[in-house]
Scaffold this motif. Structure first.
Motif, PDB file in Angstrom:
ATOM      1  N   PHE A   1       0.777  -1.190   0.028  1.00  0.00           N
ATOM      2  CA  PHE A   1       0.045  -0.173   0.007  1.00  0.00           C
ATOM      3  C   PHE A   1       0.852   1.398  -0.046  1.00  0.00           C
ATOM      4  CE2 PHE A   1      -2.465  -3.269   2.061  1.00  0.00           C
ATOM      5  CZ  PHE A   1      -3.451  -3.201   1.298  1.00  0.00           C
ATOM      6  N   ALA A   2       0.050   2.339  -0.426  1.00  0.00           N
ATOM      7  CA  ALA A   2       1.123   3.723  -0.637  1.00  0.00           C
ATOM      8  C   ALA A   2       0.109   4.734  -0.553  1.00  0.00           C
ATOM      9  CB  ALA A   2       1.965   3.774  -1.933  1.00  0.00           C
ATOM     10  N   GLN A   3       0.382   5.824   0.397  1.00  0.00           N
ATOM     11  CA  GLN A   3      -0.214   7.250   0.299  1.00  0.00           C
ATOM     12  C   GLN A   3       0.552   7.912  -0.502  1.00  0.00           C
ATOM     13  OE1 GLN A   3      -1.604   8.659   4.091  1.00  0.00           O
ATOM     14  NE2 GLN A   3      -1.883   6.563   4.894  1.00  0.00           N
ATOM     15  N   LEU A   4      -0.127   8.798  -1.456  1.00  0.00           N
ATOM     16  CA  LEU A   4       0.394   9.580  -2.296  1.00  0.00           C
ATOM     17  C   LEU A   4       0.198  11.172  -1.609  1.00  0.00           C
ATOM     18  CD1 LEU A   4       2.452  10.085  -4.809  1.00  0.00           C
ATOM     19  CD2 LEU A   4       0.391  10.900  -5.897  1.00  0.00           C
ATOM     20  N   VAL A   5       0.799  11.669  -1.028  1.00  0.00           N
ATOM     21  CA  VAL A   5       0.790  12.845  -0.105  1.00  0.00           C
ATOM     22  C   VAL A   5       0.877  13.957  -0.759  1.00  0.00           C
ATOM     23  CG1 VAL A   5       0.959  14.050   2.139  1.00  0.00           C
ATOM     24  CG2 VAL A   5       1.235  11.616   2.038  1.00  0.00           C
ATOM     25  N   ILE A   6      -0.074  14.819  -1.240  1.00  0.00           N
ATOM     26  CA  ILE A   6       0.212  15.996  -1.946  1.00  0.00           C
ATOM     27  C   ILE A   6      -0.705  17.234  -1.272  1.00  0.00           C
ATOM     28  CG2 ILE A   6       0.196  14.620  -4.176  1.00  0.00           C
ATOM     29  CD1 ILE A   6      -2.512  15.608  -4.803  1.00  0.00           C
ATOM     30  N   GLY A   7      -0.500  18.467  -2.054  1.00  0.00           N
ATOM     31  CA  GLY A   7      -0.847  19.636  -1.327  1.00  0.00           C
ATOM     32  C   GLY A   7      -0.051  20.897  -1.714  1.00  0.00           C
ATOM     33  N   PRO A   8      -0.380  22.005  -1.432  1.00  0.00           N
ATOM     34  CA  PRO A   8       0.489  23.271  -1.957  1.00  0.00           C
ATOM     35  C   PRO A   8       1.385  23.371  -0.699  1.00  0.00           C
ATOM     36  CG  PRO A   8      -1.926  23.616  -1.886  1.00  0.00           C
ATOM     37  CD  PRO A   8      -2.045  22.362  -1.038  1.00  0.00           C
ATOM     38  N   ALA A   9       2.563  23.806  -0.963  1.00  0.00           N
ATOM     39  CA  ALA A   9       3.501  24.241  -0.177  1.00  0.00           C
ATOM     40  C   ALA A   9       3.109  24.817   1.144  1.00  0.00           C
ATOM     41  CB  ALA A   9       4.557  25.325  -0.957  1.00  0.00           C
ATOM     42  N   GLY A  10       3.436  24.340   2.362  1.00  0.00           N
ATOM     43  CA  GLY A  10       3.055  24.721   3.444  1.00  0.00           C
ATOM     44  C   GLY A  10       1.771  24.211   3.939  1.00  0.00           C
ATOM     45  N   SER A  11       1.328  23.260   3.368  1.00  0.00           N
ATOM     46  CA  SER A  11       0.266  22.659   3.867  1.00  0.00           C
ATOM     47  C   SER A  11       0.381  21.641   5.014  1.00  0.00           C
ATOM     48  CB  SER A  11      -0.788  22.175   2.738  1.00  0.00           C
ATOM     49  OG  SER A  11       0.115  21.068   2.193  1.00  0.00           O
ATOM     50  N   GLY A  12       1.495  21.312   5.137  1.00  0.00           N
ATOM     51  CA  GLY A  12       1.876  20.264   6.240  1.00  0.00           C
ATOM     52  C   GLY A  12       2.060  18.836   5.855  1.00  0.00           C
ATOM     53  N   LYS A  13       2.591  18.753   4.645  1.00  0.00           N
ATOM     54  CA  LYS A  13       2.675  17.516   4.246  1.00  0.00           C
ATOM     55  C   LYS A  13       3.711  16.488   4.852  1.00  0.00           C
ATOM     56  CE  LYS A  13       3.643  18.808   0.093  1.00  0.00           C
ATOM     57  NZ  LYS A  13       3.425  20.282   0.320  1.00  0.00           N
ATOM     58  N   SER A  14       4.920  16.970   5.219  1.00  0.00           N
ATOM     59  CA  SER A  14       6.044  16.440   5.944  1.00  0.00           C
ATOM     60  C   SER A  14       5.497  16.314   7.316  1.00  0.00           C
ATOM     61  CB  SER A  14       7.182  17.286   5.786  1.00  0.00           C
ATOM     62  OG  SER A  14       7.873  17.204   4.389  1.00  0.00           O
ATOM     63  N   THR A  15       4.859  17.161   7.947  1.00  0.00           N
ATOM     64  CA  THR A  15       4.358  17.238   9.221  1.00  0.00           C
ATOM     65  C   THR A  15       3.499  16.002   9.330  1.00  0.00           C
ATOM     66  OG1 THR A  15       5.021  19.549   9.908  1.00  0.00           O
ATOM     67  CG2 THR A  15       3.429  18.105  11.296  1.00  0.00           C
TER      68      THR A  15
END
Length: 280
Positions: free
Chosen positions: A16-30
């Motif tokens: 399984f994999a989650q592709l974590v996307i979103g604008p810069a600063g949206s908290g993806k790494s967090t």
């Protein structure tokens, strides 16, 4: 009581994999850091893959890091590209070197769960086919992939931002054509949290449209209505709140349950006989 044989059966699962996307600063790494810790507490093994060639600092230790293949800094220095051009070049270079990614994720993490932390430039998942190619390769390697799209709570501060964010999520859904879960992050920063969440998570588009038209020039009001109709006609986008200040982990539990359902995670687990070492 259950037999010793049943007690010794261990569980294996699909990939399984989650592709974590979103604008810069949206908290993806967090989000990736928090979910990895949360899953560890649940005895679930999760590995984080960094696909952002411009990343500098994050709290997790990536199991796979695109910067080992190519980085924006090197491209900018050698080819004299700007930051955005360098990022696109890096991602296209990755697509030309999928054998490197396959060696990293298939060889070492054959039965594990990946969180793929993506760059924040929205053109990569709305206009360009780069991340589409990545997900297609992951599926060809046996991974079930779901997209987790993050938006900052700033997007629910007024109707215009909410409609803009919703349309970007809808565009990503159309481009990637995968199970999709949308999150509003940093909900702990909302001044009137309960009222704001109720207004935008179960929105009356007519009310939002009236609010938007009250601050929009008349010649643009038909455009507002067209965008509102687009959102309501298909009813494809909905949001979950993500509040990482929740010490009990209930917010992450809710998010993970929705993603598990989208991935059919529990259906993918199968009992597997223990090997000789595990029997001992």
């Amino acid at each position: 009581p259950p037999s010793p044989r049943l007690c010794s059966i261990r569980w294996t699962m699909d990939k399984f994999a989650q592709l974590v996307i979103g604008p810069a600063g949206s908290g993806k790494s967090t989000y990736c850091t928090a979910l990895q810790s949360h899953c560890a507490a649940l005895k679930r093994t999760v590995h984080v893959v960094n696909l952002d060639p411009a990343a500098e600092v994050f709290k997790y230790k990536p199991a796979v890091d695109i910067r080992d293949l190519i980085s924006v800094e090197d491209v900018m220095e050698e080819l004299e590209y700007g930051p955005n051009g360098g990022l696109v070049y890096c991602m296209e270079y990755l697509c030309e070197n999928f054998d490197w990614l396959e060696e990293q994720v298939v060889g070492d993490f054959g039965e594990d769960y990946l969180l793929i932390d993506c760059p924040g430039q929205i053109e990569l998942y709305i206009h360009l086919p780069v991340l589409k190619k990545v997900t297609e390769r992951l599926e060809s390697w046996g991974y079930k992939v779901a997209v987790v799209c993050l938006l900052d709570s700033l997007f629910i501060s007024n109707p215009s931002r909410f409609i803009s964010g919703t349309l970007s999520c809808l565009a990503a859904m159309m481009q990637l054509s995968l199970p999709h879960v949308n999150l509003i992050t940093k909900c702990d920063l909302l001044k009137e949290k309960k009222e704001t969440l109720e207004k935008f998570f179960n929105p009356s588009m007519r009310t939002l449209l009236n609010d938007l038209n009250s601050t929009t020039a008349g010649k643009f009001q038909k455009l507002n209505e067209a965008m509102s109709d687009l959102i309501t006609s298909y009813s494809l986008t909905s949001f979950l709140p993500l509040d990482l200040s929740d010490k009990e982990g209930e917010s992450l539990d809710l998010v993970l349950s929705h993603i598990d359902h989208a991935l059919q995670y529990h259906e993918g687990r199968e009992p597997k006989e223990p090997n000789d070492d595990e029997k001992e």
